[in-house]
Design a protein around this motif. Sequence first.
Motif, PDB file in Angstrom:
ATOM      1  N   ALA A   6       0.828  -1.204   0.000  1.00  0.00           N
ATOM      2  CA  ALA A   6       0.000   0.000   0.000  1.00  0.00           C
ATOM      3  C   ALA A   6       0.862   1.254   0.000  1.00  0.00           C
ATOM      4  N   CYS A 226      -5.426   3.298  -0.383  1.00  0.00           N
ATOM      5  CA  CYS A 226      -4.116   2.927   0.163  1.00  0.00           C
ATOM      6  C   CYS A 226      -3.642   3.945   1.199  1.00  0.00           C
ATOM      7  N   TYR A 229      -5.462   3.360   4.320  1.00  0.00           N
ATOM      8  CA  TYR A 229      -5.031   2.067   4.850  1.00  0.00           C
ATOM      9  C   TYR A 229      -3.730   2.208   5.633  1.00  0.00           C
TER      10      TYR A 229
END
Length: 299
Positions: A6, A226, A229
């Motif tokens: 990520a 991402c 995340y």
Amino acid sequence: MSVPAAYLAVVLVWSTTPLGVQWSSQGLSPLAGALSRMFLAAIIGWIAARLLKVVVPWHRQAIKTYAVSNIGLFFGLMSVYIGAKYISSGMISVLFGLSPIASAVMARFLLKEPPFSLAKWMAILTGVSGLLVIFSQDVAFTERAYTGFALVGVGMLCFSLSGVLIKREATTLHPLAQTVGSLTLATPLYLLAGMVFGLEVDSPQPRAIAAILYLTLFGSFIGFFCYFYILKHMQASSVALVTLITPVIAISLGVMLNGETVTENLIIGTAMICTCLLLFYWGDLLLGRIGLRVGRISN
């Protein structure tokens, strides 16, 4: 998804976004390009959430998180879109290179982090000096360019503030839900701003359409997924360290694909900003080792 994967995705997306923002505004107003990107990304997000059976909540805490996210997604990105008309894509990335410092300063007060050490103050001084070196080239920077720098600088501060506040909220939302909710809230905000400032569309070039589609899928949906995340699994200042890498890639892409010019002051200033980031995160360790060696020699 692994955190390193990520993180790499965010590096690649943030490196290409400045150039995509510039291209997406060719033939249409900045807000028209931004609105198109947010609207299409929100649709993709809702489809993905439905397929993956991820619930996008709209309770009070969730809405608060989406609103905090839009400090960067709406106010920050809107400033970048408008400012991108006046400065190069490489310079946008250079200015965002200071976001780790801005994030750390904000976290110092908003998250009650410890006071700065000598190395961190040295880093801040080096970063500001790097900007002054870039600004000192009066030939390259017109009054319109200073306007662009101011707007992109505001955008950088908004993104930094948004990241710190999201960490303070300690949200438990799924990253996809946070992405979809934030994009959904951003769409009407951009529509309202466009109605006020204009949504002109004047025969956009194929490159602009391709840029909008790229920013929709990668810059907005995948990129923000991402980002949220890794923000959930890492410190805000560590996430912002992505910008240590992106200026070099963004400047290279601007030269190769957009015919942008790299000046001597830009190279020196960018190097100073990268040095500032290295000092900020590893300066204490370096000074500690130097101090240890000096102590041994004196003994």
